[in-house]
Enzyme design. Structure first.
Site, PDB file in Angstrom:
ATOM      1  N   ASN A 297     -10.268  -0.026   0.109  1.00 38.27           N
ATOM      2  CA  ASN A 297      -8.802   0.075   0.120  1.00 38.27           C
ATOM      3  C   ASN A 297      -8.272  -0.528  -1.183  1.00 38.27           C
ATOM      4  OD1 ASN A 297      -6.068  -0.444   0.503  1.00 38.27           O
ATOM      5  ND2 ASN A 297      -6.297  -1.181   2.599  1.00 38.27           N
TER       6      ASN A 297
ATOM      7  N   CYS B 265       0.814  -1.226   0.000  1.00 44.17           N
ATOM      8  CA  CYS B 265       0.000   0.000   0.000  1.00 44.17           C
ATOM      9  C   CYS B 265       0.844   1.271   0.000  1.00 44.17           C
ATOM     10  CB  CYS B 265      -0.946   0.002   1.191  1.00 44.17           C
ATOM     11  SG  CYS B 265      -2.034  -1.424   1.201  1.00 44.17           S
TER      12      CYS B 265
ATOM     13  N   HIS C  97      -3.201   7.115   2.396  1.00 42.25           N
ATOM     14  CA  HIS C  97      -3.681   5.818   1.911  1.00 42.25           C
ATOM     15  C   HIS C  97      -5.079   5.569   2.506  1.00 42.25           C
ATOM     16  CE1 HIS C  97      -4.132   1.717   0.972  1.00 42.25           C
ATOM     17  NE2 HIS C  97      -3.892   1.277   2.188  1.00 42.25           N
TER      18      HIS C  97
HETATM   19  N1  COA Z   1     -19.088  -8.479   9.037  1.00 45.08           N
HETATM   20  C1  COA Z   1     -19.592  -8.791  10.248  1.00 45.08           C
HETATM   21  N2  COA Z   1     -18.836  -9.207  11.274  1.00 45.08           N
HETATM   22  C2  COA Z   1     -17.521  -9.316  11.068  1.00 45.08           C
HETATM   23  C3  COA Z   1     -16.928  -9.013   9.840  1.00 45.08           C
HETATM   24  C4  COA Z   1     -17.764  -8.578   8.798  1.00 45.08           C
HETATM   25  N3  COA Z   1     -17.298  -8.255   7.566  1.00 45.08           N
HETATM   26  N4  COA Z   1     -15.602  -9.212   9.937  1.00 45.08           N
HETATM   27  C5  COA Z   1     -15.350  -9.621  11.177  1.00 45.08           C
HETATM   28  N5  COA Z   1     -16.520  -9.686  11.878  1.00 45.08           N
HETATM   29  C6  COA Z   1     -16.723 -10.067  13.272  1.00 45.08           C
HETATM   30  C7  COA Z   1     -15.611 -10.943  13.798  1.00 45.08           C
HETATM   31  O1  COA Z   1     -15.895 -12.289  13.480  1.00 45.08           O
HETATM   32  C8  COA Z   1     -15.680 -10.680  15.289  1.00 45.08           C
HETATM   33  O2  COA Z   1     -16.749 -11.422  15.821  1.00 45.08           O
HETATM   34  P1  COA Z   1     -16.607 -12.129  17.259  1.00 45.08           P
HETATM   35  O3  COA Z   1     -16.369 -10.982  18.200  1.00 45.08           O
HETATM   36  O4  COA Z   1     -17.919 -12.786  17.404  1.00 45.08           O
HETATM   37  O5  COA Z   1     -15.433 -13.031  17.126  1.00 45.08           O
HETATM   38  C9  COA Z   1     -16.095  -9.212  15.364  1.00 45.08           C
HETATM   39  O6  COA Z   1     -16.668  -8.885  14.086  1.00 45.08           O
HETATM   40  C10 COA Z   1     -14.970  -8.263  15.702  1.00 45.08           C
HETATM   41  O7  COA Z   1     -13.900  -8.561  14.850  1.00 45.08           O
HETATM   42  P2  COA Z   1     -12.557  -7.764  15.020  1.00 45.08           P
HETATM   43  O8  COA Z   1     -11.595  -8.269  14.003  1.00 45.08           O
HETATM   44  O9  COA Z   1     -12.152  -7.713  16.460  1.00 45.08           O
HETATM   45  O10 COA Z   1     -13.044  -6.309  14.593  1.00 45.08           O
HETATM   46  P3  COA Z   1     -12.298  -4.937  14.721  1.00 45.08           P
HETATM   47  O11 COA Z   1     -13.127  -4.037  15.556  1.00 45.08           O
HETATM   48  O12 COA Z   1     -10.849  -5.077  15.044  1.00 45.08           O
HETATM   49  O13 COA Z   1     -12.381  -4.412  13.229  1.00 45.08           O
HETATM   50  C11 COA Z   1     -11.122  -4.176  11.197  1.00 45.08           C
HETATM   51  C12 COA Z   1     -11.770  -5.140  12.204  1.00 45.08           C
HETATM   52  C13 COA Z   1     -10.448  -5.008  10.139  1.00 45.08           C
HETATM   53  C14 COA Z   1     -12.195  -3.300  10.587  1.00 45.08           C
HETATM   54  C15 COA Z   1     -10.094  -3.284  11.947  1.00 45.08           C
HETATM   55  O14 COA Z   1      -9.244  -4.068  12.755  1.00 45.08           O
HETATM   56  C16 COA Z   1      -9.269  -2.485  10.989  1.00 45.08           C
HETATM   57  O15 COA Z   1      -9.768  -1.644  10.296  1.00 45.08           O
HETATM   58  N6  COA Z   1      -7.941  -2.693  10.961  1.00 45.08           N
HETATM   59  C17 COA Z   1      -7.065  -2.077   9.992  1.00 45.08           C
HETATM   60  C18 COA Z   1      -7.068  -2.909   8.745  1.00 45.08           C
HETATM   61  C19 COA Z   1      -6.459  -2.216   7.562  1.00 45.08           C
HETATM   62  O16 COA Z   1      -6.669  -1.059   7.366  1.00 45.08           O
HETATM   63  N7  COA Z   1      -5.700  -2.967   6.766  1.00 45.08           N
HETATM   64  C20 COA Z   1      -5.088  -2.515   5.568  1.00 45.08           C
HETATM   65  C21 COA Z   1      -3.939  -1.635   5.875  1.00 45.08           C
HETATM   66  S1  COA Z   1      -3.053  -1.244   4.427  1.00 45.08           S
END
Ligand code: COA
Length: 323
Positions: free
Chosen positions: A280, A110, A250
């Site tokens: 993204n 990225c 980004h």
């Molecule tokens: N829809 C519904 N539920 C979802 C889901 C989706 N698309 N994806 C995950 N979940 C669920 C998970 O299974 C989990 O359920 P559980 O608590 O029953 O196990 C719950 O949602 C929370 O998941 P978690 O991964 O802890 O969520 P989060 O609050 O950390 O958010 C992201 C996840 C990915 C949105 C967040 O961590 C993020 O934005 N990180 C940065 C990622 C990024 O930008 N990457 C690219 C960088 S270049």
């Protein structure tokens, strides 16, 4: 003076909303948009990484007012080229007829477009080349595990391009400073794509074919490093944060961008976003956003812009330009 003289972008026709995804997997618009700001993304159906790149490149060349044969350098940043060989940059070179240009790909996930732009700027500043085409392009949809709702909802496809030129005009402006970092020791938090090893002496299957991510670790990495690298680049340019008119980050997640704005003490309206509509798009997200700001007249001459990228590697960096 080294200046961006033209921009371009292309998105696939197929627009997929969060509600569309909720029809094919266990997710919801509420979950995706509240955690990321993303509401839709464009996914390649008929388009290719090369085709999107060529469309973006032609727009950037037209705005810059130069012919493909005048290009000395083409750098394409991508992790999802259509082929391993030849490179995306060489495919673009052939398609647009940039016969004089040297063309190669640069892979920094990225941060790729930013690192490619910085690389081109160094060539131009050193007097090696005069006219460069920089592309960021991805069809990430082919690299996602569509059964992993935690990652596949975040990404989209598209391409952006910019023409960077060394111009004799020595008045203020142009490319002012950049800072780049990498930390391979933390690479495991965002990874993709084992390749199988098959030769007469060994056969190892590829186990890990799609994007895998520790979302919370990536989130912490981004909000920790991006404000610091922006501050460093701005200082290196001899400016202060309040001199910056637009922070083009980004486009991974609106909460990351809001947090960076807060940590820098800058109003969030200086941080334009297109992730609502694009998701993204890795190396393509910065040039696509830059192109939309440029085309919509949102950037005025002499305004200061910070470009900042972060992603797999880990890699991160920032550049300061005066429009
Ligand atoms: N829809 C519904 N539920 C979802 C889901 C989706 N698309 N994806 C995950 N979940 C669920 C998970 O299974 C989990 O359920 P559980 O608590 O029953 O196990 C719950 O949602 C929370 O998941 P978690 O991964 O802890 O969520 P989060 O609050 O950390 O958010 C992201 C996840 C990915 C949105 C967040 O961590 C993020 O934005 N990180 C940065 C990622 C990024 O930008 N990457 C690219 C960088 S270049």
């Amino acid at each position: 003076m080294i200046k961006i003289c033209g921009t371009g972008s292309a998105l696939p026709k197929k627009r997929v909303t969060n509600d569309d995804l909720a029809q094919i997997m266990d997710t919801s618009d509420e979950w995706i948009s509240s955690r990321t700001g993303i509401r839709a993304r464009h996914l390649a159906v008929e388009e290719t990484t090369t085709g999107l790149s060529v469309a973006a490149a032609r727009q950037a060349l037209a705005e810059a007012g130069i012919q493909p044969e005048e290009l000395d350098l083409i750098i394409a940043a991508t992790l999802s080229a259509d082929h391993v060989l030849p490179t995306l940059a060489c495919e673009v070179q052939a398609a647009i007829g940039a016969a004089r240009a040297v063309a190669f790909d640069l892979h920094a996930a990225c941060s790729g477009f930013l690192f490619a732009l910085n690389t081109a700027a160094v060539y131009l500043r050193g007097g090696v080349y005069k006219n460069a085409l920089i592309i960021g392009a991805e069809t990430l949809s082919k690299m996602l595990d569509w059964t992993d709702r935690g990652t596949c909802v975040l990404f989209g496809d598209g391409a952006g391009a910019a023409v960077l030129r060394e111009l004799p005009d020595e008045t203020a402006g142009g490319f002012k400073a950049f800072v780049q970092y990498s930390d391979g020791t933390r690479g495991g938090v965002l990874s993709c794509g084992d390749r199988p090893l098959v030769n007469p002496y060994a056969t190892h299957e590829a186990e890990h074919r799609y994007v895998e991510m520790d979302g919370q670790a990536v989130y912490r990495f981004a909000v920790g490093t991006v404000p610091r690298v922006i501050t460093e680049a701005v200082e290196r340019a001899g400016l202060t944060l309040s001199d910056i008119d637009h922070f083009v980050l980004h486009q991974a997640n609106s909460r990351i961008i809001q947090s960076v704005a807060k940590r820098l003490g800058q109003p969030v309206d200086k941080f334009p976003m297109n992730l609502q509509e694009c998701g993204n798009i890795s190396a393509a997200s910065i040039p696509i956003l830059l192109d939309s700001l440029n085309k919509n007249g949102m950037i005025r001459k002499n305004e200061h812009i910070v470009l900042a990228g972060f992603g797999a590697g880990l890699t991160w960096g920032a550049a300061v330009i005066q429009w």
